[in-house]
Design an enzyme around this catalytic site. Structure first.
Site, PDB file in Angstrom:
ATOM      1  N   HIS A  47       0.963   8.928  35.367  1.00 58.29           N
ATOM      2  CA  HIS A  47       0.314  10.030  34.402  1.00 58.29           C
ATOM      3  C   HIS A  47       1.044  10.956  34.011  1.00 58.29           C
ATOM      4  O   HIS A  47       2.153  11.632  35.280  1.00 58.29           O
ATOM      5  CB  HIS A  47      -1.099  10.696  34.652  1.00 58.29           C
ATOM      6  CG  HIS A  47      -1.473   9.627  34.782  1.00 58.29           C
ATOM      7  ND1 HIS A  47      -3.525  10.288  35.044  1.00 58.29           N
ATOM      8  CD2 HIS A  47      -2.397   8.178  35.331  1.00 58.29           C
ATOM      9  CE1 HIS A  47      -4.241   9.479  35.066  1.00 58.29           C
ATOM     10  NE2 HIS A  47      -3.279   8.422  35.118  1.00 58.29           N
ATOM     11  N   GLU A  49       1.498  13.912  33.281  1.00 57.83           N
ATOM     12  CA  GLU A  49       1.727  15.195  34.267  1.00 57.83           C
ATOM     13  C   GLU A  49       2.087  15.021  35.483  1.00 57.83           C
ATOM     14  O   GLU A  49       3.161  16.584  35.691  1.00 57.83           O
ATOM     15  CB  GLU A  49      -0.034  16.329  34.355  1.00 57.83           C
ATOM     16  CG  GLU A  49      -0.644  15.733  33.047  1.00 57.83           C
ATOM     17  CD  GLU A  49      -1.692  15.125  32.650  1.00 57.83           C
ATOM     18  OE1 GLU A  49      -1.001  14.339  32.847  1.00 57.83           O
ATOM     19  OE2 GLU A  49      -2.604  15.308  32.539  1.00 57.83           O
ATOM     20  N   CYS A  77      -6.595  13.948  33.569  1.00 56.35           N
ATOM     21  CA  CYS A  77      -8.326  13.794  34.799  1.00 56.35           C
ATOM     22  C   CYS A  77      -8.547  14.921  36.035  1.00 56.35           C
ATOM     23  O   CYS A  77      -7.573  15.325  36.023  1.00 56.35           O
ATOM     24  CB  CYS A  77      -7.449  12.627  34.884  1.00 56.35           C
ATOM     25  SG  CYS A  77      -6.758  12.034  35.885  1.00 56.35           S
ATOM     26  N   CYS A  80      -4.582  14.775  38.004  1.00 52.88           N
ATOM     27  CA  CYS A  80      -3.475  15.633  37.504  1.00 52.88           C
ATOM     28  C   CYS A  80      -4.132  17.065  37.653  1.00 52.88           C
ATOM     29  O   CYS A  80      -4.039  17.782  38.234  1.00 52.88           O
ATOM     30  CB  CYS A  80      -3.771  14.897  35.549  1.00 52.88           C
ATOM     31  SG  CYS A  80      -2.536  13.799  36.237  1.00 52.88           S
TER      32      CYS A  80
END
Length: 145
Positions: A47, A49, A77, A80
């Protein structure tokens, strides 16, 4: 947020969901940037992040992001949000809310949970309309295919 939106747009070039992240040090200088790279790398944890946190740790020479700000186009999410807490990010600036998977307020509030050893300041809704429009256009194009 403009830099994070640019990273989100670049993620689409390799088929990834348009989410972008930028990490700033305490002085406001960019230390890392990334877009989603799950499709690009085949890594389910890639992801924006997470990739940005990894790059920032390398650039800073430490896993601790004390005083750093993470700017991201979409509410993180749970994975993260947990990584943000674990890396001691001081401030999170986010664009669009994620009512299906958000872990900053939509479904959970991991980053400000008082039971954890670190809490993150949150600034939300920055360029939310533009962030949301990128996501909607991406998913609309997938439905048309």
């Amino acid at each position: 947020m403009d830099d994070a939106l640019g990273e989100a747009r670049r993620a689409v070039e390799h088929g990834d969901v348009p989410v972008g992240a930028v990490i700033l040090d305490a002085s406001g200088a960019v230390v890392a940037r990334a877009g989603n790279e799950r499709e690009l790398t085949g890594d389910p944890t890639a992801h924006a992040e997470i990739v940005a946190l990894r790059r920032a740790a390398t650039a800073l020479g430490t896993w601790r992001m004390d005083g750093c700000t993470l700017v991201v186009t979409l509410e993180p999410c749970t994975m993260c949000a947990g990584a943000i807490v674990q890396s001691r990010v001081a401030r999170l600036v986010l664009g669009a809310w994620d009512p299906k998977a958000g872990a900053v307020a939509s479904l959970w509030d991991v980053v400000r949970d008082p039971r954890l050893n670190h809490r993150v300041e949150v600034v939300a809704g920055i360029a939310a309309d533009e962030s949301d429009a990128l996501l909607r256009a991406f998913f609309a194009s997938r439905r048309d295919d």
